[in-house]
Write a protein that holds these residues in place. Structure first.
Motif, PDB file in Angstrom:
ATOM      1  N   UNK A   3       0.843  -1.191   0.000  1.00 49.64           N
ATOM      2  CA  UNK A   3       0.000   0.000   0.000  1.00 49.64           C
ATOM      3  C   UNK A   3       0.873   1.234   0.000  1.00 49.64           C
ATOM      4  N   UNK A   4       0.393   2.279  -0.645  1.00 51.21           N
ATOM      5  CA  UNK A   4       1.079   3.558  -0.694  1.00 51.21           C
ATOM      6  C   UNK A   4       0.423   4.481   0.335  1.00 51.21           C
ATOM      7  N   UNK A   5       1.144   4.895   1.384  1.00 49.34           N
ATOM      8  CA  UNK A   5       0.544   5.749   2.418  1.00 49.34           C
ATOM      9  C   UNK A   5      -0.076   7.020   1.857  1.00 49.34           C
ATOM     10  N   UNK A   6       0.542   7.600   0.821  1.00 49.97           N
ATOM     11  CA  UNK A   6       0.001   8.810   0.210  1.00 49.97           C
ATOM     12  C   UNK A   6      -1.355   8.526  -0.428  1.00 49.97           C
ATOM     13  N   UNK A   7      -1.460   7.380  -1.118  1.00 48.18           N
ATOM     14  CA  UNK A   7      -2.728   7.012  -1.748  1.00 48.18           C
ATOM     15  C   UNK A   7      -3.806   6.785  -0.694  1.00 48.18           C
ATOM     16  N   UNK A  11      -7.433   9.147  -0.239  1.00 49.31           N
ATOM     17  CA  UNK A  11      -8.820   8.690  -0.242  1.00 49.31           C
ATOM     18  C   UNK A  11      -9.465   8.785   1.145  1.00 49.31           C
ATOM     19  N   UNK A  12      -8.665   8.658   2.187  1.00 48.02           N
ATOM     20  CA  UNK A  12      -9.197   8.812   3.544  1.00 48.02           C
ATOM     21  C   UNK A  12      -9.691  10.238   3.771  1.00 48.02           C
ATOM     22  N   UNK A  13      -8.952  11.215   3.235  1.00 47.81           N
ATOM     23  CA  UNK A  13      -9.349  12.614   3.408  1.00 47.81           C
ATOM     24  C   UNK A  13     -10.691  12.926   2.748  1.00 47.81           C
ATOM     25  N   UNK A  14     -11.045  12.153   1.733  1.00 38.04           N
ATOM     26  CA  UNK A  14     -12.294  12.376   1.011  1.00 38.04           C
ATOM     27  C   UNK A  14     -13.402  11.420   1.436  1.00 38.04           C
ATOM     28  N   UNK A  15     -13.120  10.546   2.388  1.00 40.00           N
ATOM     29  CA  UNK A  15     -14.028   9.437   2.699  1.00 40.00           C
ATOM     30  C   UNK A  15     -15.441   9.898   3.044  1.00 40.00           C
ATOM     31  N   UNK A  16     -15.550  11.029   3.743  1.00 45.18           N
ATOM     32  CA  UNK A  16     -16.875  11.488   4.176  1.00 45.18           C
ATOM     33  C   UNK A  16     -17.769  11.877   3.003  1.00 45.18           C
ATOM     34  N   UNK A  17     -17.177  12.016   1.805  1.00 45.04           N
ATOM     35  CA  UNK A  17     -17.944  12.431   0.629  1.00 45.04           C
ATOM     36  C   UNK A  17     -18.246  11.263  -0.314  1.00 45.04           C
ATOM     37  N   UNK A  18     -17.917  10.034   0.124  1.00 43.07           N
ATOM     38  CA  UNK A  18     -17.982   8.874  -0.758  1.00 43.07           C
ATOM     39  C   UNK A  18     -19.373   8.656  -1.358  1.00 43.07           C
ATOM     40  N   UNK A  55     -12.610  -1.834  -1.605  1.00 38.49           N
ATOM     41  CA  UNK A  55     -14.031  -1.484  -1.712  1.00 38.49           C
ATOM     42  C   UNK A  55     -14.318  -0.020  -1.435  1.00 38.49           C
ATOM     43  N   UNK A  56     -13.392   0.688  -0.775  1.00 43.46           N
ATOM     44  CA  UNK A  56     -13.646   2.084  -0.447  1.00 43.46           C
ATOM     45  C   UNK A  56     -14.893   2.232   0.396  1.00 43.46           C
ATOM     46  N   UNK A  57     -15.750   3.171   0.011  1.00 45.20           N
ATOM     47  CA  UNK A  57     -16.974   3.426   0.770  1.00 45.20           C
ATOM     48  C   UNK A  57     -18.104   2.460   0.494  1.00 45.20           C
ATOM     49  N   UNK A  58     -17.887   1.485  -0.392  1.00 36.89           N
ATOM     50  CA  UNK A  58     -18.856   0.406  -0.556  1.00 36.89           C
ATOM     51  C   UNK A  58     -19.858   0.558  -1.686  1.00 36.89           C
ATOM     52  N   UNK A  59     -19.587   1.421  -2.661  1.00 38.51           N
ATOM     53  CA  UNK A  59     -20.553   1.649  -3.745  1.00 38.51           C
ATOM     54  C   UNK A  59     -20.823   0.366  -4.524  1.00 38.51           C
ATOM     55  N   UNK A  60     -19.768  -0.298  -4.985  1.00 34.04           N
ATOM     56  CA  UNK A  60     -19.957  -1.549  -5.727  1.00 34.04           C
ATOM     57  C   UNK A  60     -20.390  -2.674  -4.800  1.00 34.04           C
ATOM     58  N   UNK A  75     -10.614  -3.116   2.542  1.00 38.02           N
ATOM     59  CA  UNK A  75      -9.870  -1.921   2.172  1.00 38.02           C
ATOM     60  C   UNK A  75      -8.864  -1.650   3.283  1.00 38.02           C
ATOM     61  N   UNK A  76      -7.881  -0.798   2.996  1.00 39.10           N
ATOM     62  CA  UNK A  76      -6.906  -0.418   4.022  1.00 39.10           C
ATOM     63  C   UNK A  76      -7.132   0.997   4.536  1.00 39.10           C
ATOM     64  N   UNK A  77      -8.211   1.631   4.089  1.00 42.30           N
ATOM     65  CA  UNK A  77      -8.580   2.953   4.604  1.00 42.30           C
ATOM     66  C   UNK A  77      -9.643   2.788   5.684  1.00 42.30           C
ATOM     67  N   UNK A  78      -9.255   3.040   6.925  1.00 43.72           N
ATOM     68  CA  UNK A  78     -10.187   2.892   8.042  1.00 43.72           C
ATOM     69  C   UNK A  78     -11.365   3.850   7.904  1.00 43.72           C
ATOM     70  N   UNK A  79     -11.092   5.076   7.454  1.00 45.01           N
ATOM     71  CA  UNK A  79     -12.162   6.063   7.319  1.00 45.01           C
ATOM     72  C   UNK A  79     -13.166   5.654   6.255  1.00 45.01           C
ATOM     73  N   UNK A  80     -12.676   5.158   5.139  1.00 46.22           N
ATOM     74  CA  UNK A  80     -13.578   4.713   4.073  1.00 46.22           C
ATOM     75  C   UNK A  80     -14.456   3.566   4.550  1.00 46.22           C
TER      76      UNK A  80
END
Length: 231
Positions: A3-7, A11-18, A55-60, A75-80
């Motif tokens: 995983x790339x920490x920057x990546x 996506x974590x910074x935008x998670x609330x808008x998923x 999976x991110x925020x779970x759309x699919x 996913x590896x983004x806890x916020x997502x």
């Protein structure tokens, strides 16, 4: 960890808008019906055990569960994942979410799933071949694995980076790193090395005049690949 920490942070910074269809994730909302039906047409989802990698925020993941699949999203983004869990509670659509890498899940649950999906994720990890191998390990013999990613060529740079991020502003600037794009030949080789049989490719295009996405035969930019694990 692959995983790339920057990546992840991006996506974590935008998670609330998923789940906001007018947000930076609008393209995901708009292409989701296309990729969902493409998957379901090749591997009917009802009653199947499915894992959605990245999976991110779970759309699919949620849309596959609505089709009757028993879905796990990782996913590896806890916020997502928190956003995905919350939306699942609100919608009443049951999905099991877990913060774990594809490789670690493959070590724990090899051969458990009828269908594995990994969409718009490979171009965001340092070692995409390792993710493809994990997907091949997770799927049952005779099962299906679906990928989607972005081709690497001058046209894809023009459309997926310059066009989508800077001109049409469909995506935030910096969403994609051209150097991480993957050609169909490379992805096919990753899949074959992992023991998968590669099926037909499908392209996905966007018409800036009608603002409509569609599936087509042009794989120069966005493309999808259907694979199977031999019996």
């Amino acid at each position: 960890m692959n995983a790339d920490p920057f990546e992840l942070q991006k996506f974590s910074d935008l998670a609330h808008r998923w789940w906001d269809p007018t947000s930076e994730f609008r393209p995901l909302h708009e292409i989701n019906p296309l990729r969902l039906e493409w998957i379901n047409a090749r591997a009917p989802l009802a009653g199947k055990a499915v894992v959605d990698i990245g999976c991110g925020g779970g759309i699919l993941a949620e849309s596959m569960a609505r089709k009757g699949a028993i879905v796990t999203g990782i996913d590896l983004s806890e916020k997502a994942l928190k956003v995905a869990d919350l939306h699942s509670l609100e919608s009443g659509v049951q999905v099991r979410y877990e913060m774990i890498s594809a490789e670690d899940l493959a070590a724990r649950e090899a051969g458990r799933y009828d269908i594995v999906t990994c969409m718009e994720m490979l171009e965001h990890v340092p070692d995409p071949a390792a993710v493809v191998k994990a997907c091949a390990t997770l799927v049952k013999p005779g099962g299906h694995v679906f990928f989607s990613t972005i081709n690497r060529n001058p046209k894809s740079y023009l459309f997926a980076v310059i066009g989508a991020e800077y001109i049409l502003r469909l995506l935030p600037k910096g969403t994609h790193d051209y150097a991480k794009f993957i050609t169909p030949a490379e992805l096919a080789q990753f899949a074959r090395n992992a023991g998968l049989t590669v099926g037909r490719l499908k392209g996905m295009g966007y018409n800036p005049l009608t603002k409509i996405y569609s599936l087509n035969q042009d794989t120069d930019v966005n493309y999808l690949v259907a694979c199977t694990r031999p019996e």
